[in-house]
Motif scaffolding. Structure first.
Motif, mmCIF file in Angstrom:
data_model
loop_
_atom_site.group_PDB
_atom_site.id
_atom_site.type_symbol
_atom_site.label_atom_id
_atom_site.label_comp_id
_atom_site.label_asym_id
_atom_site.label_seq_id
_atom_site.Cartn_x
_atom_site.Cartn_y
_atom_site.Cartn_z
ATOM 1 N N TRP A 1 0.843 -1.190 0.000
ATOM 2 C CA TRP A 1 0.000 0.000 0.000
ATOM 3 C C TRP A 1 0.872 1.231 0.000
ATOM 4 O O TRP A 1 1.980 1.232 0.537
ATOM 5 C CB TRP A 1 -0.998 0.011 1.147
ATOM 6 C CG TRP A 1 -0.432 0.032 2.537
ATOM 7 C CD1 TRP A 1 -0.361 1.107 3.360
ATOM 8 C CD2 TRP A 1 0.093 -1.068 3.268
ATOM 9 N NE1 TRP A 1 0.182 0.765 4.555
ATOM 10 C CE2 TRP A 1 0.478 -0.574 4.537
ATOM 11 C CE3 TRP A 1 0.285 -2.443 3.008
ATOM 12 C CZ2 TRP A 1 1.033 -1.385 5.536
ATOM 13 C CZ3 TRP A 1 0.845 -3.231 3.991
ATOM 14 C CH2 TRP A 1 1.216 -2.696 5.240
ATOM 15 N N PRO B 1 -3.984 8.283 -0.069
ATOM 16 C CA PRO B 1 -3.575 7.056 -0.773
ATOM 17 C C PRO B 1 -3.281 7.335 -2.235
ATOM 18 O O PRO B 1 -3.892 8.197 -2.846
ATOM 19 C CB PRO B 1 -4.782 6.131 -0.616
ATOM 20 C CG PRO B 1 -5.931 7.032 -0.407
ATOM 21 C CD PRO B 1 -5.427 8.248 0.285
ATOM 22 N N ALA C 1 -4.153 6.311 -5.079
ATOM 23 C CA ALA C 1 -5.120 5.502 -5.809
ATOM 24 C C ALA C 1 -4.853 5.574 -7.294
ATOM 25 O O ALA C 1 -4.598 6.648 -7.839
ATOM 26 C CB ALA C 1 -6.517 6.019 -5.501
ATOM 27 N N ASP D 1 -8.709 2.331 -4.434
ATOM 28 C CA ASP D 1 -9.028 3.626 -3.836
ATOM 29 C C ASP D 1 -8.391 3.808 -2.467
ATOM 30 O O ASP D 1 -8.136 4.924 -2.042
ATOM 31 C CB ASP D 1 -10.560 3.796 -3.691
ATOM 32 C CG ASP D 1 -11.211 3.803 -5.056
ATOM 33 O OD1 ASP D 1 -12.376 3.353 -5.159
ATOM 34 O OD2 ASP D 1 -10.544 4.262 -6.011
ATOM 35 N N GLN D 2 -8.184 2.691 -1.774
ATOM 36 C CA GLN D 2 -7.523 2.798 -0.464
ATOM 37 C C GLN D 2 -6.008 2.796 -0.600
ATOM 38 O O GLN D 2 -5.309 2.782 0.405
ATOM 39 C CB GLN D 2 -7.914 1.617 0.437
ATOM 40 C CG GLN D 2 -9.242 1.807 1.170
ATOM 41 C CD GLN D 2 -10.376 1.424 0.273
ATOM 42 O OE1 GLN D 2 -10.317 0.353 -0.361
ATOM 43 N NE2 GLN D 2 -11.376 2.279 0.183
ATOM 44 N N ARG E 1 -4.235 0.333 -1.932
ATOM 45 C CA ARG E 1 -3.711 -0.999 -1.677
ATOM 46 C C ARG E 1 -3.677 -1.807 -2.974
ATOM 47 O O ARG E 1 -4.483 -1.585 -3.888
ATOM 48 C CB ARG E 1 -4.585 -1.744 -0.672
ATOM 49 C CG ARG E 1 -4.719 -1.028 0.651
ATOM 50 C CD ARG E 1 -5.569 -1.868 1.584
ATOM 51 N NE ARG E 1 -4.801 -2.952 2.180
ATOM 52 C CZ ARG E 1 -4.112 -2.851 3.315
ATOM 53 N NH1 ARG E 1 -4.113 -1.721 3.991
ATOM 54 N NH2 ARG E 1 -3.451 -3.874 3.796
#
Lengths: 327, 445, 292
Positions: free
Chosen positions: C153, C165, C167, C191-192, C194
């Motif tokens: 991430w 983040p 993203a 979106d997070q 990750r």
């Protein structure tokens, strides 16, 4: 995995290929020319890298600590050369679908090992398996067989197979009987019939891993460039090929790379139906071929632009005969 | 048939051991010149490198190896023949057995020298003894040749021993020079034909004769296996061991016949080496020739009939580029001697000797056809523009050394014939009557 | 009228060309120097330090040569020179920025870095610059449902609540091999921020199965290059050590049966020779006996 290509920028690739050919051979010659009048270049030993600390101070640390030390040549003596690079088993895969007879592999090998122009450790043939079959370009290094007839018949142990799969020649021990040349069914070896007139670098010691300078009256052949492998670099032919035809890697790691593309060896062989040349002879070569299917270029791309003295080599291939007849 | 006494025979053969005649000297000088020319060729090769020969990366073995195989073949044939003739106690062997043994020894000295010319770095030859790998057929060959050399020397010495003793005993009557007397006395090691000594000697000779036969077969098979164990088309043949042995005996018999003819002429031995001897050895030639022809035919028939691509390429090359040589070696070389010996009308001394000469030449060509065409048809096609890389042709250096080898062969024989009677005196005296028991000619008529 | 407009435009173009082409030619002639290529990149390494690499090369006759021993001036977000580094024999000049070094940011929140080669008698000047934001890349290796999963991430650093983040940015996951890196995963952050990739179950590692797994954001316009790596014994332990017997046709020592056969043959033959020589010695002894 074959279809996954590494997303390298073309610039990086270009540099890597370019540097691979140019740097080693030319940096020494060119560096003095391109040297600014200011400083001497930093050499391997005690290489330093400048660090800007959090306080804004500029200090120097050893390049080795941060993994930026330039890889140096390691001298391997004749006795050490009999042990292979530990925990490796080298394998080469040649993609016949991409080869267009650029002959850069031949030239890079000759340059790197200081061979006379008429000696070729890597040979490129135009093969045509039968009169109606398709012709294709066939680069052929030494196959470094797992059942090497050449090593079996050598009377003095001058040629030997190491634990990493490489078959080397110790030209300090070779008596020049040429039995290994009759033993090899793939015509991989050359003999130095006259003085090659190549001087050793002053102060350098002979190592079978580079096999320079060639010696009159002894046999030599492709050695998979162990001097480069120890530095983590690909053999000279693999680096020089502009089409990425030659993949090289470690069978134990199950990965081969041509400098741009890295693939799993088992996947590559399975997906592209890799095979070994003249498998029925039972020599167990370490070089695999990917059949010339869905080729990038027609065979003529490698034939038409050739110099006449090289073009003449292929005059007996049925395809060339019919081609010449039509003209 | 008069019986022979030692003294009588020695007196008759003494002139051979006397000072050389003009003829002898002329021939000696001629052969010496050939030898010197060969040495000049060798000097050229040593200074300019092997590039002055015709050998290149594909045909790495050429005329030198052909000569090596040829001379070793003649040598082993000599060993085999003398061993067989000795053990079977054929009475007609006596005048010729000495010559057979000498052929063995002289060829055995010349043969390995040709290998040395082929070695790229012969200052490293000691490595064969320091770092030998016994998996290598060349090491087998080195061991075999040295074993054979020692064995042949012992065998020949054993057969010379009695003659040495006779010469020592009759030195005064024969007017031999002092150095010769000393030489014979030393070599005779005090042999005076006492019963014990005789027993010891004859027993040793039988043992060595049996050993020599076994050694000759094994040793020449080892030489054949240098070729047989490789994968090259034409060489990887299971018949190579026996084939080489038969071809060797064939060539050795041919050399024997030619030498018989030569010595008969030079030393006027018409009373001793008679037509029967020529016919008997000729019959041997016939039988062995038949075997040789059979083996050759078998080898090439199986290669030609099967469809294996490499065999086909090789046969094509033989019949395209080497057609007349092939015909000469395998047809003329087999059939001509057989015809000469089979028909009574043709069975004269001169004809038989001529047939033997053809045999020798045919077998040299046969060796050439075994070594060179195979190397010109490798698995990976030769794609090269340099003609000498594609086709092999011997250069003047190689030919000069070939003729030097033949010259040395003749020279050594000439010298030995001046030291030792060319007919084994001791053998001739052994039996009370010298009768040709096996009159093969009458059997044939 | 139209014709005259055409000729006017045409004549203007001619004038412009006539002015500029000689100017270009003169410019080239007057300097007579070659143009080197300067490449400038930034890599954020595993330990958080940033490596700035300036590579100075020249392209001649279809081959690229490194330029050695030349001074490259580094400008880090300011107009003053932060460091001057000499190129090594590969044509590379390195400057390592320690973790925690704060550099001035521009309006967009990026650090502008520039490398400049001042030129010399035979070479023109060259410049290269980039502007990147700091990014943090983290990796964790977990067994999820007995599947080896590599989870990465990425976010822009800030206060914990403010970390943004990354993203939609592309990321690659590699395993380190002898000559190169084998890609085992490729994709974009969700979106997070990750991204997960599956580690192949049958990939060989070292003798104990150790592999080095590397995650990289490469040639990103906003963030440059960011890398994080970890060694973990997830590979299949590979069989090392010599395969096959040390006694074979091609090894130094011969197979046992060869040694035995040769010994038997040789001792048989030479034994006979010795026996015969003994007989000869006995003959000589006989003669000596008689003489006495």
């Amino acid at each position: 995995m074959a279809e996954n290509k590494e997303n390298e920028s073309s610039r990086r690739n270009f540099l890597r290929v370019g540097l691979g050919v140019g740097a080693a051979a030319v940096a020494g010659a060119m560096s003095t020319k391109l040297l600014a009048k200011d400083d001497k270049p930093e050499t391997g030993k005690g290489e330093k890298v400048k660090v800007l600390t959090t306080d804004g101070k500029l200090i120097e640390i050893d390049a080795e600590q941060v993994g930026l030390a330039r890889k140096k040549d390691i001298y391997i003596s004749r006795d050490e050369a009999r042990q292979g690079i530990p925990n490796r088993k080298f394998v080469m895969v040649i993609d016949l679908a991409k080869c267009k007879n650029a002959r850069k592999c031949v030239e890079a090998c000759q340059e790197g090992h200081k061979l006379p122009k008429e000696h070729e450790w890597m040979k490129v043939y135009m093969m045509q398996d039968s009169d109606d079959a398709a012709p294709y370009w066939f680069p052929k290094p030494c196959f470094h067989c797992d059942n090497p007839l050449c090593a079996s018949v050598c009377p003095v142990g001058a040629t030997y197979k190491r634990s990493d799969g490489i078959v080397l020649v110790d030209t300090e021990r070779c008596i020049g009987c040429k039995f290994c040349m009759t033993g090899c069914p793939y015509s991989a070896r050359v003999f130095h019939w006259k003085d090659p007139e190549v001087k050793a670098e002053p102060g350098s010691k002979y190592s079978p891993e580079l096999n320079v300078p060639p010696r009159e009256g002894t046999v030599s052949k492709c050695i998979f460039c162990p001097d480069k492998l120890r530095k983590g670099e690909l053999p000279r032919c693999a680096e020089a090929c502009p089409m990425g035809v030659i993949y090289f890697g470690d069978l134990i790691e199950d990965v081969v790379t041509n400098g741009v593309e890295t693939v799993r060896f088992s996947d590559l062989i399975r997906d592209r139906a890799g095979y070994r040349h003249l498998e029925s002879l039972g020599t167990q070569p370490s070089v695999y071929y990917l059949p010339p299917v869905a080729r990038l270029f027609p065979v003529d791309r490698g034939y038409d632009g050739l110099k006449p003295n090289i073009k003449e080599r292929f005059k007996d291939v049925p395809y060339v005969i019919s081609k010449e007849k039509k003209q | 048939m008069s019986s022979y006494t030692t003294e009588g025979l020695l007196t008759e053969f003494a002139p051979q051991l006397a000072r050389p005649s003009k003829n002898w000297i002329t021939w000696f000088v001629f052969f010496l010149l050939l030898f010197v020319f060969g040495m000049y060729g060798l000097y050229t090769q040593l200074t300019k490198g092997h590039i002055v020969t015709g050998m290149r990366d594909n045909v790495v073995w050429g005329i030198y190896i052909v000569n090596f195989i040829f001379f070793m073949g003649v040598s082993y044939a000599g060993a085999l023949l003398s061993g067989v003739l000795h053990l079977f106690k054929t009475s007609w062997r006596k005048p010729i057995i000495r010559m057979t043994e000498l052929i063995t020894m002289v060829s055995l000295i010349i043969g390995p020298v040709f290998i040395l010319f082929c070695i790229g770095r012969f200052e490293r030859l000691p490595y064969l003894i320091i770092f030998p790998r016994i998996q290598s057929p060349i090491v087998w060959d080195v061991i075999a040749i040295s074993t054979d050399l020692v064995g042949c020397f012992i065998f020949i010495y054993l057969s010379f021993l009695e003659d040495m003793a006779h010469l020592r005993d009759n030195a005064e009557a024969l007017n031999l020079s002092p150095w010769r007397r000393k030489l014979y006395k030393y070599l005779a090691i005090g042999y005076t034909a006492t019963p014990i000594q005789k027993k010891l000697l004859y027993f040793s000779r039988n043992v060595m004769a049996a050993m020599i036969i076994a050694i000759a077969i094994i040793v020449y098979s080892v030489l054949a296996w240098i070729f047989g164990v490789t994968l090259q088309p034409g060489w990887h043949s299971t018949i190579f061991g026996p084939y080489f042995v038969i071809a060797a005996v064939y060539s050795g018999t041919g050399v024997l016949l030619v030498l018989m003819w030569v010595f008969r002429r030079i030393y006027h031995l018409e009373n001793y080496i008679k037509k029967q001897h020529f016919v008997n050895v000729g019959v041997l030639l016939f039988i062995i020739g038949a075997f040789y022809g059979y083996f050759t035919f078998s080898d090439y028939l199986t290669k030609w009939y099967g469809s294996a691509r490499m065999d086909k390429l090789l046969i094509d090359k033989l019949f395209r580029n080497y057609y007349w040589l092939f015909i000469f070696s395998n047809y003329v070389g087999v059939l001509l001697p057989m015809i000469i010996i089979a028909f009574r009308r043709l069975r004269t001394i001169n004809n038989i000797s001529f047939g033997a000469l053809i045999t020798i030449l045919a077998l040299w060509v046969n060796r050439y056809l075994i070594v060179v065409p195979t190397l010109e048809t490798p698995y990976l096609p030769i794609q090269d523009t340099r003609l000498d890389w594609v086709r092999y042709s011997g250069t003047w250096v190689e030919w000069s050394l070939t003729f030097a080898g033949i010259a040395v062969f003749c020279l050594l024989f000439m010298i030995i014939s001046k030291l030792v009677p060319i007919i084994a005196v001791s053998e001739m005296v052994e039996s009370d009557e010298y009768v040709v028991e096996d009159d093969v000619e009458s059997l044939l008529s | 009228m139209k014709q005259s407009l055409k000729t006017v435009i045409f004549s203007r173009i001619v004038v412009i060309l006539l002015v500029f082409i000689p100017a270009l030619a003169i410019a080239q002639e007057s300097t007579g120097k070659e143009d080197p290529t300067l490449e400038f990149t930034c890599l954020k390494k595993n330990d958080g330090s940033k490596l700035l690499t300036a590579t100075l090369t020249i392209f001649r006759n279809r081959v690229t040569y490194p330029i050695v021993g030349s001074h490259i001036a580094f400008f880090l977000g300011t107009d003053t020179v932060s460091a001057v580094i000499t190129t090594n024999p590969d044509g590379k000049a390195y400057l390592l920025l320690q973790l925690g070094l704060v550099l001035p940011l521009n309006k967009e929140g990026k650090t502008e870095c520039m490398a400049r080669f001042g030129g010399n008698d035979s070479l023109n000047t060259a410049e290269s610059s980039f502007a990147v934001m700091d990014a943090v890349l983290k990796m964790s290796l977990n067994l999820i449902d007995s599947v080896k999963t590599v989870a990465v991430w990425a976010f822009q650093p800030g206060n914990k609540q403010d970390s943004i983040p990354l993203a939609g940015e592309p990321v690659n996951i590699y395993v380190s091999r002898m000559f190169s890196l084998l890609k085992i995963g490729e994709g974009s952050f969700d979106d997070q921020g990750r991204f997960t990739a599956e580690f192949p179950a049958d990939l060989p590692g070292e003798a104990d199965g150790t592999v080095q797994i590397i995650a990289r954001i490469e040639d990103n316009e906003k963030y440059g290059n960011v890398e994080v790596s970890q060694s973990y014994p997830w590979g299949v332990p590979s069989m090392h050590g010599p395969t096959g017997s040390h006694r074979a046709l091609w090894t130094e020592i011969a197979p046992m049966w060869m040694v035995i056969t040769l010994t038997i043959l040789l001792s048989g033959v030479w034994g006979h020779y010795i026996y015969v020589i003994i007989q000869l010695i006995l003959i000589k002894r006989e003669s000596k006996k008689l003489k006495l």
